[in-house]
Design a protein around this motif. Sequence first.
Motif, PDB file in Angstrom:
ATOM      1  N   VAL A 159      33.786  82.314 124.957  1.00 40.42           N
ATOM      2  CA  VAL A 159      33.720  81.196 124.019  1.00 40.42           C
ATOM      3  C   VAL A 159      34.164  81.682 122.650  1.00 40.42           C
ATOM      4  CG1 VAL A 159      32.263  79.464 122.931  1.00 40.42           C
ATOM      5  CG2 VAL A 159      31.842  80.126 125.309  1.00 40.42           C
ATOM      6  N   GLU A 160      35.274  81.115 122.186  1.00 37.38           N
ATOM      7  CA  GLU A 160      35.843  81.504 120.898  1.00 37.38           C
ATOM      8  C   GLU A 160      35.365  80.573 119.795  1.00 37.38           C
ATOM      9  OE1 GLU A 160      39.852  82.639 123.323  1.00 37.38           O
ATOM     10  OE2 GLU A 160      39.260  80.632 122.698  1.00 37.38           O
ATOM     11  N   SER A 161      35.339  81.101 118.593  1.00 40.90           N
ATOM     12  CA  SER A 161      35.007  80.299 117.429  1.00 40.90           C
ATOM     13  C   SER A 161      35.608  80.949 116.194  1.00 40.90           C
ATOM     14  CB  SER A 161      33.490  80.169 117.272  1.00 40.90           C
ATOM     15  OG  SER A 161      32.892  81.437 117.118  1.00 40.90           O
ATOM     16  N   GLY A 162      35.627  80.184 115.086  1.00 42.98           N
ATOM     17  CA  GLY A 162      36.057  80.744 113.820  1.00 42.98           C
ATOM     18  C   GLY A 162      37.428  80.312 113.347  1.00 42.98           C
ATOM     19  N   LEU A 203      37.752  85.496 113.711  1.00 35.73           N
ATOM     20  CA  LEU A 203      37.520  84.842 114.989  1.00 35.73           C
ATOM     21  C   LEU A 203      36.481  85.628 115.780  1.00 35.73           C
ATOM     22  CD1 LEU A 203      41.181  84.016 116.067  1.00 35.73           C
ATOM     23  CD2 LEU A 203      39.656  82.728 114.556  1.00 35.73           C
ATOM     24  N   SER A 204      35.681  84.901 116.533  1.00 32.57           N
ATOM     25  CA  SER A 204      34.680  85.522 117.396  1.00 32.57           C
ATOM     26  C   SER A 204      34.906  85.089 118.838  1.00 32.57           C
ATOM     27  CB  SER A 204      33.268  85.099 116.974  1.00 32.57           C
ATOM     28  OG  SER A 204      32.989  85.488 115.650  1.00 32.57           O
ATOM     29  N   CYS A 205      34.572  85.972 119.749  1.00 33.45           N
ATOM     30  CA  CYS A 205      34.687  85.676 121.177  1.00 33.45           C
ATOM     31  C   CYS A 205      33.411  86.184 121.842  1.00 33.45           C
ATOM     32  CB  CYS A 205      35.916  86.346 121.755  1.00 33.45           C
ATOM     33  SG  CYS A 205      36.063  86.208 123.553  1.00 33.45           S
ATOM     34  N   THR A 250      30.166  90.503 121.924  1.00 33.51           N
ATOM     35  CA  THR A 250      31.111  89.698 121.165  1.00 33.51           C
ATOM     36  C   THR A 250      32.245  90.574 120.643  1.00 33.51           C
ATOM     37  OG1 THR A 250      29.378  88.154 120.518  1.00 33.51           O
ATOM     38  CG2 THR A 250      31.370  88.168 119.171  1.00 33.51           C
ATOM     39  N   TYR A 296      35.611  90.523 117.971  1.00 35.40           N
ATOM     40  CA  TYR A 296      36.045  89.846 116.761  1.00 35.40           C
ATOM     41  C   TYR A 296      37.514  90.141 116.461  1.00 35.40           C
ATOM     42  CZ  TYR A 296      31.007  89.659 116.007  1.00 35.40           C
ATOM     43  OH  TYR A 296      29.661  89.444 116.147  1.00 35.40           O
ATOM     44  N   THR A 315      41.431  78.915 120.115  1.00 31.62           N
ATOM     45  CA  THR A 315      40.986  78.335 118.857  1.00 31.62           C
ATOM     46  C   THR A 315      42.179  78.258 117.900  1.00 31.62           C
ATOM     47  OG1 THR A 315      39.315  78.456 117.086  1.00 31.62           O
ATOM     48  CG2 THR A 315      40.222  80.555 117.872  1.00 31.62           C
TER      49      THR A 315
END
Length: 116
Positions: free
Chosen positions: A5-8, A20-22, A77, A79, A110
């Motif tokens: 799940v990616e974010s950022g 970005l985070s994964c 995680t 990054y 993302t």
Amino acid sequence: QVQLVESGGGLVQPGGSLRLSCAVSESIFSFYAMGWYRQAPGKQREWVGAIFSDGSTRYENSVKGRFSVSRDNAKNTVYLQMNSLQPEDTAVYYCNVVHHYGQGYWGQGTQVTVSS
């Protein structure tokens, strides 16, 4: 099945930074390589950089010195720190991990947009 799940992602001005985070659903010690790819509109997906099980990192030439891949073992995680972003860095960024036995997994992507 490993889930990522990616974010950022988001919109940033030229010269700006994003991280970005994964988040990975399994211990990151399971993986030989953990890294990032990106795909700009109308272009093929390209490798950006990765961190390997021995802690070493490698990067595509155009991002060397600007991007950095790191990991937090406790949080499972990975990054991608992106500095000095330029419009040509605009793309969908994908997290990718490769298990020690060879199986690879992808995140959903993302969007990163660099624009003034």
